[in-house]
Scaffold this motif. Structure first.
Motif, PDB file in Angstrom:
ATOM      1  N   ASN A 300      34.794  37.874  36.955  1.00  0.00           N
ATOM      2  CA  ASN A 300      34.599  39.298  36.664  1.00  0.00           C
ATOM      3  C   ASN A 300      33.117  39.659  36.581  1.00  0.00           C
ATOM      4  O   ASN A 300      32.707  40.745  36.997  1.00  0.00           O
ATOM      5  N   ILE A 301      32.321  38.758  36.038  1.00  0.00           N
ATOM      6  CA  ILE A 301      30.876  39.014  35.957  1.00  0.00           C
ATOM      7  C   ILE A 301      30.269  39.094  37.362  1.00  0.00           C
ATOM      8  O   ILE A 301      29.444  39.969  37.654  1.00  0.00           O
ATOM      9  N   ILE A 302      30.690  38.186  38.236  1.00  0.00           N
ATOM     10  CA  ILE A 302      30.194  38.220  39.615  1.00  0.00           C
ATOM     11  C   ILE A 302      30.595  39.522  40.305  1.00  0.00           C
ATOM     12  O   ILE A 302      29.774  40.180  40.958  1.00  0.00           O
ATOM     13  N   ILE A 303      31.864  39.900  40.128  1.00  0.00           N
ATOM     14  CA  ILE A 303      32.351  41.151  40.728  1.00  0.00           C
ATOM     15  C   ILE A 303      31.618  42.344  40.121  1.00  0.00           C
ATOM     16  O   ILE A 303      31.275  43.316  40.821  1.00  0.00           O
ATOM     17  N   PHE A 304      31.331  42.274  38.827  1.00  0.00           N
ATOM     18  CA  PHE A 304      30.643  43.360  38.133  1.00  0.00           C
ATOM     19  C   PHE A 304      29.263  43.610  38.749  1.00  0.00           C
ATOM     20  O   PHE A 304      28.879  44.765  39.002  1.00  0.00           O
ATOM     21  N   PHE A 305      28.519  42.537  39.009  1.00  0.00           N
ATOM     22  CA  PHE A 305      27.196  42.707  39.616  1.00  0.00           C
ATOM     23  C   PHE A 305      27.300  43.194  41.061  1.00  0.00           C
ATOM     24  O   PHE A 305      26.436  43.955  41.527  1.00  0.00           O
ATOM     25  N   ASN A 306      28.345  42.785  41.758  1.00  0.00           N
ATOM     26  CA  ASN A 306      28.558  43.316  43.112  1.00  0.00           C
ATOM     27  C   ASN A 306      28.826  44.812  43.081  1.00  0.00           C
ATOM     28  O   ASN A 306      28.411  45.554  43.982  1.00  0.00           O
ATOM     29  N   VAL A 307      29.558  45.249  42.045  1.00  0.00           N
ATOM     30  CA  VAL A 307      29.806  46.697  41.894  1.00  0.00           C
ATOM     31  C   VAL A 307      28.496  47.420  41.643  1.00  0.00           C
ATOM     32  O   VAL A 307      28.222  48.479  42.228  1.00  0.00           O
ATOM     33  N   LEU A 308      27.660  46.851  40.761  1.00  0.00           N
ATOM     34  CA  LEU A 308      26.366  47.487  40.474  1.00  0.00           C
ATOM     35  C   LEU A 308      25.489  47.562  41.721  1.00  0.00           C
ATOM     36  O   LEU A 308      24.759  48.549  41.923  1.00  0.00           O
ATOM     37  N   LEU A 309      25.566  46.546  42.569  1.00  0.00           N
ATOM     38  CA  LEU A 309      24.762  46.527  43.795  1.00  0.00           C
ATOM     39  C   LEU A 309      25.321  47.428  44.887  1.00  0.00           C
ATOM     40  O   LEU A 309      24.674  47.607  45.925  1.00  0.00           O
ATOM     41  N   GLY A 310      26.516  47.951  44.647  1.00  0.00           N
ATOM     42  CA  GLY A 310      27.108  48.867  45.625  1.00  0.00           C
ATOM     43  C   GLY A 310      27.769  48.179  46.794  1.00  0.00           C
ATOM     44  O   GLY A 310      27.998  48.808  47.842  1.00  0.00           O
ATOM     45  N   THR A 311      28.107  46.886  46.639  1.00  0.00           N
ATOM     46  CA  THR A 311      28.717  46.128  47.736  1.00  0.00           C
ATOM     47  C   THR A 311      30.030  46.748  48.188  1.00  0.00           C
ATOM     48  O   THR A 311      30.266  46.940  49.390  1.00  0.00           O
ATOM     49  N   TYR A 312      30.888  47.083  47.239  1.00  0.00           N
ATOM     50  CA  TYR A 312      32.206  47.619  47.588  1.00  0.00           C
ATOM     51  C   TYR A 312      32.129  49.099  47.937  1.00  0.00           C
ATOM     52  O   TYR A 312      32.989  49.629  48.639  1.00  0.00           O
ATOM     53  N   GLU A 313      31.098  49.767  47.426  1.00  0.00           N
ATOM     54  CA  GLU A 313      30.880  51.171  47.798  1.00  0.00           C
ATOM     55  C   GLU A 313      30.548  51.266  49.281  1.00  0.00           C
ATOM     56  O   GLU A 313      31.003  52.178  49.979  1.00  0.00           O
ATOM     57  N   LYS A 314      29.772  50.318  49.769  1.00  0.00           N
ATOM     58  CA  LYS A 314      29.426  50.299  51.190  1.00  0.00           C
ATOM     59  C   LYS A 314      30.640  49.975  52.057  1.00  0.00           C
ATOM     60  O   LYS A 314      30.775  50.488  53.171  1.00  0.00           O
ATOM     61  N   ARG A 315      31.508  49.126  51.556  1.00  0.00           N
ATOM     62  CA  ARG A 315      32.727  48.776  52.300  1.00  0.00           C
ATOM     63  C   ARG A 315      33.771  49.881  52.252  1.00  0.00           C
ATOM     64  O   ARG A 315      34.748  49.831  52.998  1.00  0.00           O
ATOM     65  N   ARG A 316      33.585  50.811  51.332  1.00  0.00           N
ATOM     66  CA  ARG A 316      34.563  51.889  51.094  1.00  0.00           C
ATOM     67  C   ARG A 316      35.913  51.309  50.667  1.00  0.00           C
ATOM     68  O   ARG A 316      36.978  51.858  50.969  1.00  0.00           O
ATOM     69  N   SER A 317      35.843  50.182  49.959  1.00  0.00           N
ATOM     70  CA  SER A 317      37.068  49.532  49.486  1.00  0.00           C
ATOM     71  C   SER A 317      36.751  48.680  48.262  1.00  0.00           C
ATOM     72  O   SER A 317      35.803  47.885  48.281  1.00  0.00           O
ATOM     73  N   TYR A 318      37.568  48.862  47.214  1.00  0.00           N
ATOM     74  CA  TYR A 318      37.436  48.066  45.992  1.00  0.00           C
ATOM     75  C   TYR A 318      38.621  47.098  45.860  1.00  0.00           C
ATOM     76  O   TYR A 318      39.090  46.813  44.767  1.00  0.00           O
ATOM     77  N   GLU A 319      39.062  46.594  46.994  1.00  0.00           N
ATOM     78  CA  GLU A 319      40.212  45.683  46.973  1.00  0.00           C
ATOM     79  C   GLU A 319      39.922  44.414  46.178  1.00  0.00           C
ATOM     80  O   GLU A 319      40.818  43.827  45.573  1.00  0.00           O
ATOM     81  N   MET A 320      38.675  43.987  46.161  1.00  0.00           N
ATOM     82  CA  MET A 320      38.313  42.793  45.402  1.00  0.00           C
ATOM     83  C   MET A 320      38.620  42.979  43.915  1.00  0.00           C
ATOM     84  O   MET A 320      39.032  42.032  43.231  1.00  0.00           O
ATOM     85  N   ILE A 321      38.437  44.180  43.401  1.00  0.00           N
ATOM     86  CA  ILE A 321      38.779  44.465  42.006  1.00  0.00           C
ATOM     87  C   ILE A 321      40.278  44.285  41.796  1.00  0.00           C
ATOM     88  O   ILE A 321      40.724  43.749  40.766  1.00  0.00           O
ATOM     89  N   GLU A 322      41.057  44.695  42.770  1.00  0.00           N
ATOM     90  CA  GLU A 322      42.505  44.590  42.658  1.00  0.00           C
ATOM     91  C   GLU A 322      42.946  43.121  42.686  1.00  0.00           C
ATOM     92  O   GLU A 322      43.846  42.727  41.943  1.00  0.00           O
ATOM     93  N   LYS A 323      42.305  42.320  43.515  1.00  0.00           N
ATOM     94  CA  LYS A 323      42.668  40.902  43.602  1.00  0.00           C
ATOM     95  C   LYS A 323      42.316  40.156  42.316  1.00  0.00           C
ATOM     96  O   LYS A 323      43.121  39.368  41.806  1.00  0.00           O
TER      97      LYS A 323
END
Length: 345
Positions: A300-323
């Motif tokens: 969750n911490i790794i995913i949290f920093f990816n969210v802050l960096l906008g990784t999933y915003e660029k993909r236009r998908s937050y499926e990783m959060i769901e997984k």
């Protein structure tokens, strides 16, 4: 020929990777496979615990006597309160994970960040609470005596209440020094010495006629204690915890004469709470689950920093959060079963 061609064409489309089984992506499907396999592992552990408890039911410890500690309330009996609080915190973190997944569906980065942060905090509190609980379990509270035959003896007063060894035992001047590799013969060593020796406890017990011995046998589980003349039935009727057999003073003195070892706390070899398998299962099952929670927090911490960096915003998908949410819900659900089977039943 056309039907055959059509069928063949459809088969290529169906099994060639174009379709997603159950409308689930490859990542979600693999997460479900992992969850199912891990669920079978936990089921085996809990089944083994249930079998062992049923087999040794007469000497199995009672959870409400073991887990009585609460932070900053030393000496105040609070049976199962802190474990219940830990459970609530973990379940609440599952709620915040649901909110994070929902925010991801709406591509709301701010809410995903906020709710995922709360999930991480909840997981850290739970892992820290488990570590604190382990510390108290290992350290112990009252202490007990193990006889030469392997029976566990706990000390109670004339009201049936547990008494700590330190409340009546006195260290004698001839207490020996612990054998270590640097001081022992042939570089041998031994486990850490207990606070009091068997001789010290026996002498102190003889000097306090109001003390009694409580065995690890459960009085209410069909044991022979009801018809045993060595059991102090009157004292057991007035005792706060009536499920353990309390011996008469005469029988207590005979049992103390067979004392072999002072047991303080719990480890993988013996524990002051009762049957040694109880400690084995406690360390293994709660430790295995705690490892899962800790792993989930790291993910969750790794995913949290990816969210802050906008990784999933660029993909236009937050499926990783769901997984990762599927994994977190699974860990929470497993704890509900562990809490029910290990602590409540």
């Amino acid at each position: 020929m056309e039907a055959t061609a059509t069928t063949a064409k459809n088969e290529v489309k169906t099994w060639g990777g174009g379709n997603e089984p159950l409308d689930a992506s490859y990542g979600k499907l693999m997460m479900w496979f992992f969850i199912v396999s891990d669920a079978l592992t936990f089921s085996g552990f809990l089944a083994a615990y249930g079998f062992s408890r049923f087999k040794f039911i007469e000497t199995w410890p009672n959870a409400d006597e073991v887990f009585t500690h609460f932070p900053f309330m030393h000496g105040v009996p609070a049976p199962m309160y802190y474990v219940a609080l830990m459970t609530f915190i973990l379940i609440f973190s599952s709620v915040t994970m649901v909110l994070a997944v929902d925010a991801g569906h709406h591509l709301n980065k701010a809410k995903v960040t906020f709710y995922l942060f709360l999930t991480i905090i909840g997981g850290l509190i739970f892992v820290g609470s488990q570590a604190w609980e382990w510390s108290n379990f290992i350290k112990g509270e009252y202490g007990a005596i193990e006889t030469k035959g392997g029976s566990l003896l706990q000390i109670v007063d004339d009201h049936g209440n547990r008494v700590k060894l330190e409340d009546f035992a006195v260290q004698l001047p001839e207490a020996r020094e612990q054998l270590t590799r640097s001081k022992g013969k042939w570089f041998m060593d031994e486990p850490t010495l207990s606070t009091f020796s068997v001789t010290e406890v026996q002498a102190a017990f003889a000097a306090h006629p109001e003390l009694r011995v409580r065995t690890e046998v459960n009085y209410k589980e069909g044991s022979s204690a009801k018809n045993d003349p060595t059991v102090d039935h009157k004292l057991m009727e007035t005792a706060e915890h009536k499920h353990k057999a309390i011996l008469t003073r005469e029988a207590s003195e005979k049992m103390m004469a067979n004392a072999h070892m002072v047991v303080e706390g719990a480890n993988l070899k013996r524990n002051e709470y009762g049957n040694r398998l109880f400690a084995d299962f406690f360390f293994f099952i709660t430790g295995f689950h705690g490892f899962h929670v800790f792993s989930g927090v790291i993910i969750n911490i790794i995913i949290f920093f990816n969210v802050l960096l906008g990784t999933y915003e660029k993909r236009r998908s937050y499926e990783m959060i769901e997984k990762v949410g599927l994994y977190w819900h699974f860990v929470d659900l497993v704890w509900v079963f562990v809490f029910t089977v290990f602590y409540l039943v």
